[in-house]
Structure formats: structure tokens, C-alpha cells
Design an enzyme around this catalytic site. Structure first.
Site, short mmCIF file in Angstrom:
data_model
loop_
_atom_site.label_atom_id
_atom_site.label_comp_id
_atom_site.label_asym_id
_atom_site.label_seq_id
_atom_site.Cartn_x
_atom_site.Cartn_y
_atom_site.Cartn_z
CB SER A 72 40.19 33.67 33.81
OG SER A 72 40.79 34.87 34.27
CE LYS A 73 36.06 32.19 41.85
NZ LYS A 73 35.59 31.05 42.62
NE ARG A 74 44.92 35.95 36.82
CZ ARG A 74 45.39 36.86 35.94
NH1 ARG A 74 45.54 38.10 36.30
NH2 ARG A 74 45.70 36.49 34.71
#
Length: 497
Positions: free
Chosen positions: A257-259
Site C-alpha cells: 500500500s502507499k503507507r
């Protein structure tokens, strides 16, 4: 037969930023090309115009160049087999689609979107696998001509063999085989005049002389379709080698994920990472140079890179490892080389002005040298070294209560300021000797001076060795800050703001 020179390509779609997975694919292609003294091509695959994002091509260029990956042929540098943007090659794809129809390997499909939607819904209700029912596959010549005369929109579909298997060799996975009956008569050319990915990809790879297709494992199910296309065009003898590299997984084994790592490559610059470290890190996501080597120069990676060292197993995005690598790169870099990476951060925070960089270059480099062994990202130089650029305006509250609450604290800081003002030279050794002498005279431990002094000059209770720090700050700054602290303590006005 002499082997063709290696030609590889990175072929992103301009649908957004360059993320870590795409960057890793580009890097593997680039390293392989450089190892083999081959050619690295950049091709933009923009045939799905509905998904094209404005500015994405420039973002891809920027991400690759930030990583130091220049291309030998591509949209902005040209080359012998261009154009290198698929939307500028539509006539080429149209001709090849027509050739497939003419030789019986493809057909026109006049089914409307409404009919296809109804078909999919019926298959869903019947719990059947979705796929085209081949209604137009065996239309008569008269039926086809009637549809063409009435200008009925159509797509071109591949005529998949109804029996047998399609197999291919994957360089790192061995033989991969698909039963043809599970393959759909997929669309090659759309009614809007654009090819699908499958047709454009195969035609371009062949015409551009691609010898090795190195791409993510998510493309494995598409590869039998591509092999069938090579066969249909009569290019079976020119089939490239396929190399499907492993997925990059989040630390918990799931999708990024972007995180958890799936940020734009250029976002890593914003997060304080060096391109050299990011490049080194992503090279190790699914590839091993052998032995226990981890930190490697670009030249070492090129020399060691071979496809047989690519692992088919999913690679974990381990951000602590990236931070460690980044810290190692910063530790080994000369301060003068780090300065252009760090100075903009100091300027942005208002710690220095742009004109200070050249004027105070020597001092700024000494500050970087003092802290670079204690940092993991370039942003750490803002948080940790800010006091070297601007006198503290607040002091750590817990440290203040602990080290400045002693009634003798102000007197000790005053004595240290007086001793330091008379020191020549002013360096780590002389300041330490002065503090040791003061502590002996007063009969207190050296820490009774060290901690209050550190707080006075930095505002913090931690940091590099005190005496090395004092040497870098210099006599004038140190004496002034000590005297400021004395005035604040004696006036009772010292606070956290």
C-alpha cells in the site's frame, strides 16, 4: 548461430507515478542491459487512452532519472525503431491486425457492448467462467460484409486454438503451460482505433528487436496469449526470453500500500532517502548478488547482475533495511557531496538562506560531518543539527529541570563561558581539558558541567559527543549561548518557548 545483442525495454503506461514495483522492473532491465553491453529502451504504452494521466510521462522520466537510469532509446532521445510512444504507432498495429484477419488467426467481432454485458451476467448467474462465447468467430463472408456495409462497430479478436496447449520457458520459473481451452478469444484491436495491450506489446517487442522480456509476475497469464501471437505472425523463431520477476510484498506478506512502500519513487526523495540507497535497495528485492553483500556501488551491481540470480519468491519491502542502507550511504559520502542534498531542507525550514550555502560552505560541511554517522535520512539533519545553524530558543523541559535546577548551574555555565573565551586553540581536546579542570577545582563530577553545557548550546539533552560538537560550533557561538543561558537562569525567565 550468433546470439543477437541484448535489447530490453521498460514499457510503463502513463497512468500515474513511477512506483517501486515499476522502478524495480526498470532497474532489472537496465542492469541486465549494462551487464551484457546491450541496449535499454524506454517505451510508453498509452493505448488505453481512458487511463492516461496528464503529466504522468514526465513523472516517469523524473523517477527513472532520479534513480540514475538513463535509456539508450526512447521518446525523448529517439532511436532507430521509433516512435517509442504507442499512440503514435496506430497504423502499424492496424496493419498487423489486418494481417492476422487475412491469415485466419483473427476475426472481426460485431457484438455490441449490451450483448457482451448480458453474456457476462448470464455467465455469472450460471457460475461459469467469464469469457466471450465466440459468436462471431465463424460468421460467413456475407454476414461480415453486411455488417461492414452497415458500418456496425467491431473489434478484432484473436482466434485461439480450441485444443492443445501453449507453453513457454520462463528464465527463472522453467516451463509454464496453459491449456488453450481456458484461454479467451481476447480483443486485439478496439473499435476506437487503438490496439489492446497484447497486440501492441507483441508487435513492438518484435519490431524493436527485444531479446528478453523482463517484467512482473502478474503478466504470466498474458504470456501464452503473446506466444500465440508470435506464432500467428510467423515469428516463433524470434520469441524473446521471458523473465517474470517476483512481486514486492508488504512486511506482513500482503499487497503493498502507499503507507507500506507503494509510494512514488520521487516520494522517497521527499522522505529523505538518497537515490543511490533506493536503487541499491530495490535491486535486492528479488535478486541476490551472492555471498552476504548488501551495500553495492552501481558498478558492482552491473558486474554481478545475472538473471539466474533472480528469485521467483516474493520479495518483502523492508523499510528498516532501506533506512539502514540510506544511513550507510550517507555515512560513506563526503560532506561536500551531501551538502546539495541537505542544504535545500535547511533553506526550506528557514535555518539558513540560499546565499549562506556558498558563503558558509566549510562550516556547513563540518556540521554534516558531525552528524552523518547518527542519521538515517536527510531530514534528520534538520531535526538533529538545526541548533548548529540557529541558536536554540527553547530548552528540553526534562533536561532543564534536571540539569539547571541546581543553584550552582548558572555559576558553572558562567565559569565555562569564561574558560572557553580564553581558550586558544578552541577544539575538542582543549574544551574537554577546560571542563575537567573546572570540575576538579569545584570538586564535582565532569557531568555536572557536561550536561548543563550541552543543554545551553543545543537546547537538547542528546546529540554527538559534546566536545566534538563544541569544536564545530566554534568559540563565538558557544560562549554567546552559554552567557545567554546564564542570563535566562538568573532572571528566572528560562522556559520552553
Amino acid at each position: 548461430m550468433e546470439q543477437s545483442p541484448v535489447r530490453v525495454r521498460f514499457a510503463p503506461s502513463p497512468t500515474g507515478y513511477l512506483h517501486i514495483g515499476g522502478a524495480r522492473t526498470a532497474l532489472f532491465n537496465w542492469l541486465f542491459a549494462r551487464h551484457e553491453q546491450g541496449t535499454f529502451i524506454l517505451r510508453i504504452e498509452d493505448t488505453d487512452q481512458t487511463r492516461v494521466v496528464e503529466g504522468a510521462i514526465d513523472a516517469i522520466f523524473a523517477g527513472l532519472r532520479w534513480l540514475g537510469l538513463e535509456w539508450d532509446e526512447g521518446p525523448d532521445v529517439g532511436g532507430p525503431v521509433g516512435p517509442y510512444v504507442q499512440s503514435r504507432r496506430l497504423d502499424i498495429y492496424r496493419k498487423h491486425a489486418e494481417d492476422l484477419i487475412a491469415n485466419g488467426h483473427a476475426y472481426r467481432c460485431f457484438c455490441s457492448e449490451e450483448r457482451l454485458a448480458e453474456l457476462r451476467e448470464a455467465q455469472r448467474l450460471a457460475k461459469k467462467s467469464p469469457g466471450y462465447d465466440r459468436r462471431c468467430r465463424n460468421l460467413s463472408a456475407e454476414e461480415i460484409q453486411t455488417a461492414l456495409d452497415s458500418q456496425t462497430p467491431f473489434v478484432v479478436r484473436m482466434k485461439i486454438p480450441l485444443s492443445g496447449e501453449t507453453r513457454f520457458e520462463d528464465k527463472i520459473r522453467g516451463t509454464v503451460e496453459y491449456d488453450n481451452k481456458v484461454l479467451d478469444d481476447f480483443v486485439l484491436f478496439k473499435s476506437d482505433g487503438y490496439p489492446t495491450y497484447h497486440l501492441a506489446n507483441v508487435v513492438d517487442d518484435h519490431l524493436m528487436g527485444i531479446t528478453h522480456v523482463i517484467r512482473g509476475e502478474e503478466w504470466i497469464p498474458s504470456t501464452p496469449k503473446h506466444v500465440l501471437l508470435y506464432n500467428a505472425f510467423g515469428w516463433a523463431d524470434a520469441l524473446p526470453e521471458f523473465v517474470h520477476v517476483p512481486s514486492i510484498l508488504s512486511p506482513d506478506g500482503g499487497k503493498l500500500s502507499k503507507r507500506k512502500g507503494a509510494a512514488a519513487v520521487t516520494d522517497f526523495a521527499e522522505m529523505g532517502y538518497l537515490p543511490e540507497a533506493v536503487r541499491n535497495f530495490i535491486a535486492l528485492l528479488g535478486w541476490s548478488p551472492g555471498g552476504d553483500r548488501e551495500k553495492m556501488t552501481l558498478e558492482e551491481m552491473i558486474a554481478a547482475f545475472t538473471l539466474d540470480r533472480v528469485n521467483p519468491k516474493g520479495a518483502i519491502f523492508d523499510e528498516p533495511k532501506l533506512e539502514w542502507l540510506n544511513s550507510e550511504y550517507m555515512k560513506d559520502m563526503a560532506a561536500v557531496d551531501l551538502l546539495p542534498r541537505i542544504a535545500p531542507l535547511w533553506i526550506e525550514k528557514g535555518l539558513i538562506a540560499e546565499e549562506d550555502v556558498e558563503r558558509d560552505r566549510e562550516y556547513l560541511c563540518r556540521v554534516i560531518e558531525l552528524f552523518k554517522g547518527r542519521t538515517r535520512r536527510t531530514h534528520d539533519f534538520v531535526d538533529l543539527a538545526g541548533f548548529c545553524l540557529r541558536a536554540p530558543t527553547s530548552y528540553d523541559e526534562k533536561a532543564r529541570a534536571k540539569h539547571w535546577s541546581d543553584p550552582a548551574a548558572a555559576d558553572r555555565l558562567a565559569a565555562a563561558a569564561e574558560a572557553f573565551a580564553n581558550l586558544e586553540p578552541f577544539d575538542a581536546r582543549s574544551t574537554e581539558d577546560a571542563v575537567r579542570l573546572l570540575s576538579e577545582r569545584e570538586g564535582v563530577s565532569a557531568s555536572g558541567y557536561i550536561h548543563p553545557i550541552r543543554l545551553a548550546v543545543s537546547g537538547m539533552s542528546f546529540g554527538p559527543g559534546l566536545f566534538e560538537m563544541l569544536e564545530v560550533l566554534g568559540k563565538a557561538r558557544v560562549v554567546e549561548r552559554l552567557r545567554t543561558a546564564v542570563r535566562l537562569i538568573r532572571s528566572g525567565r528560562v522556559g520552553t518557548d
